[in-house]
Design a protein around this motif. Structure first.
Motif, PDB file in Angstrom:
ATOM      1  N   VAL A  28     -55.730 -24.058 -20.383  1.00 47.45           N
ATOM      2  CA  VAL A  28     -54.675 -22.765 -20.627  1.00 47.45           C
ATOM      3  C   VAL A  28     -54.195 -22.566 -19.457  1.00 47.45           C
ATOM      4  O   VAL A  28     -55.379 -23.019 -18.439  1.00 47.45           O
ATOM      5  N   ILE A  29     -53.466 -22.596 -18.811  1.00 47.12           N
ATOM      6  CA  ILE A  29     -52.548 -22.548 -17.841  1.00 47.12           C
ATOM      7  C   ILE A  29     -51.994 -21.293 -17.538  1.00 47.12           C
ATOM      8  O   ILE A  29     -51.061 -20.555 -18.547  1.00 47.12           O
ATOM      9  N   MET A  30     -52.366 -20.584 -17.001  1.00 47.16           N
ATOM     10  CA  MET A  30     -51.891 -18.884 -16.291  1.00 47.16           C
ATOM     11  C   MET A  30     -50.522 -18.462 -15.440  1.00 47.16           C
ATOM     12  O   MET A  30     -50.377 -20.099 -14.620  1.00 47.16           O
ATOM     13  N   LEU A  31     -49.164 -18.288 -16.166  1.00 43.09           N
ATOM     14  CA  LEU A  31     -48.580 -18.049 -15.589  1.00 43.09           C
ATOM     15  C   LEU A  31     -48.672 -16.849 -14.240  1.00 43.09           C
ATOM     16  O   LEU A  31     -48.920 -15.540 -15.173  1.00 43.09           O
ATOM     17  N   THR A  32     -48.863 -16.737 -13.151  1.00 39.63           N
ATOM     18  CA  THR A  32     -48.889 -14.725 -12.469  1.00 39.63           C
ATOM     19  C   THR A  32     -48.151 -15.029 -11.557  1.00 39.63           C
ATOM     20  O   THR A  32     -46.994 -15.892 -11.891  1.00 39.63           O
ATOM     21  N   ALA A  33     -47.136 -13.943 -11.677  1.00 43.46           N
ATOM     22  CA  ALA A  33     -46.274 -12.957 -10.867  1.00 43.46           C
ATOM     23  C   ALA A  33     -46.528 -13.105  -9.067  1.00 43.46           C
ATOM     24  O   ALA A  33     -45.339 -12.850  -8.661  1.00 43.46           O
ATOM     25  N   LYS A  34     -48.031 -13.572  -8.983  1.00 39.93           N
ATOM     26  CA  LYS A  34     -48.454 -12.972  -7.157  1.00 39.93           C
ATOM     27  C   LYS A  34     -48.946 -13.695  -6.903  1.00 39.93           C
ATOM     28  O   LYS A  34     -49.898 -14.548  -7.749  1.00 39.93           O
ATOM     29  N   GLU A  35     -49.108 -14.813  -5.392  1.00 43.72           N
ATOM     30  CA  GLU A  35     -50.251 -15.368  -5.349  1.00 43.72           C
ATOM     31  C   GLU A  35     -51.358 -14.456  -5.066  1.00 43.72           C
ATOM     32  O   GLU A  35     -51.242 -14.413  -3.423  1.00 43.72           O
ATOM     33  N   ALA A  65     -59.659 -20.342 -17.951  1.00 44.24           N
ATOM     34  CA  ALA A  65     -58.086 -20.744 -17.372  1.00 44.24           C
ATOM     35  C   ALA A  65     -58.495 -22.880 -16.969  1.00 44.24           C
ATOM     36  O   ALA A  65     -59.209 -22.757 -16.362  1.00 44.24           O
ATOM     37  N   ASP A  66     -57.572 -22.812 -17.154  1.00 49.09           N
ATOM     38  CA  ASP A  66     -57.923 -25.044 -16.840  1.00 49.09           C
ATOM     39  C   ASP A  66     -56.741 -24.549 -15.667  1.00 49.09           C
ATOM     40  O   ASP A  66     -57.192 -25.373 -14.435  1.00 49.09           O
ATOM     41  N   ASP A  67     -55.656 -24.193 -15.829  1.00 52.34           N
ATOM     42  CA  ASP A  67     -54.908 -24.297 -13.783  1.00 52.34           C
ATOM     43  C   ASP A  67     -53.817 -23.109 -14.103  1.00 52.34           C
ATOM     44  O   ASP A  67     -53.944 -21.928 -14.933  1.00 52.34           O
ATOM     45  N   TYR A  68     -53.486 -22.750 -12.761  1.00 53.29           N
ATOM     46  CA  TYR A  68     -52.609 -21.555 -12.745  1.00 53.29           C
ATOM     47  C   TYR A  68     -50.627 -22.327 -11.754  1.00 53.29           C
ATOM     48  O   TYR A  68     -51.027 -23.241 -11.299  1.00 53.29           O
ATOM     49  N   ILE A  69     -49.888 -21.232 -12.322  1.00 58.69           N
ATOM     50  CA  ILE A  69     -48.729 -21.484 -11.554  1.00 58.69           C
ATOM     51  C   ILE A  69     -47.850 -20.421 -11.195  1.00 58.69           C
ATOM     52  O   ILE A  69     -48.275 -19.261 -12.330  1.00 58.69           O
TER      53      ILE A  69
END
Length: 231
Positions: free
Chosen positions: A76-83, A96-100
């Motif tokens: 699962v790659i999370m999509l985040t709107a902010k750092e 989650a395995d990763d985020y972008i």
């Protein structure tokens, strides 16, 4: 048969762009636009990877991830709107395995999808290989069953935490830089935030070490990287 990707984002234009570009890469792409639909579609389709936005109607991405991880192990790659560091830590902690982070380049996202799908397929293939258990002091790592025990008691790790522990433990006392770990464990050669490694190491230490601030297994070589301390 094409690998299946589930894209979950309530912003339909973004979901459609991701669907279009991933289909160009040969993936079979499914979409969902809220948390409830995401869970239903994931259980129905059984995708090889999920791109999961955090901000969703009905159930947010964290709740979706937490529920899915009780039944499913795909990347699962999370999509985040902010750092936000806290969002990334929470996502990794839930499995989650990763985020972008948005906005992101399609090229980078596709590279991460390919890396995670490839890594997951390699792990599934390894399950058919001979059983192997790595032990160090009172810690045992069952590579086939994806189980870690300490003094006989099971430790609940995410897939990525297990992969990192397995990789380091199989090569005891060998130091790897963060960039090397991104390439070898996450599968990234160029793309990737090295903070992902630090966050995963920190969460892993909290689970396997008696004292995470004074580790006995996962060691830091200052200025270089991390290694697993042999017996």
């Amino acid at each position: 048969m094409s690998e299946k990707i589930l894209v979950v984002d309530d912003e339909r234009p973004i979901a459609n762009i991701l669907k279009y570009n991933l289909e160009k890469e040969g993936y079979a792409v499914y979409t969902a636009y809220d948390g409830d639909e995401a869970i239903h579609k994931a259980l129905e389709v059984n995708p090889d990877l999920i791109l999961l936005d955090i901000m969703l109607p009905l159930k947010n991405g964290f709740d979706v991830l937490k529920e899915l991880r009780t039944q499913m192990t795909m990347p699962v790659i999370m999509l985040t709107a902010k750092e936000e560091e806290s969002d990334k830590i929470m996502g990794l902690d839930y499995g989650a395995d990763d985020y972008i982070t948005k906005p992101f380049s399609i090229r980078e996202l596709v590279a991460r999808v390919k890396a995670n799908v490839r890594r997951h397929e390699m792990n599934l293939a390894s399950e058919n290989s001979a059983a192997e258990i790595i032990t160090s002091n009172n810690l045992s790592i069952d590579l086939m069953k994806y189980e870690v025990k300490k003094e006989g008691k099971g430790i609940d790790l995410t897939v990525r935490e297990f992969e990192l522990l397995k990789f380091l433990a199989k090569q005891k006392d060998q130091v790897f830089s963060r960039e090397q770990l991104l390439e070898r464990v996450w599968g990234y050669e160029y793309y990737g935030d090295i903070r992902t490694v630090d966050v995963t190491v920190r969460r892993l230490r909290e689970k396997v070490e008696d004292d995470s601030s004074n580790p006995s297994y996962i060691m830091t070589k200052r200025g270089v990287g991390y290694y697993f301390k042999g017996e």
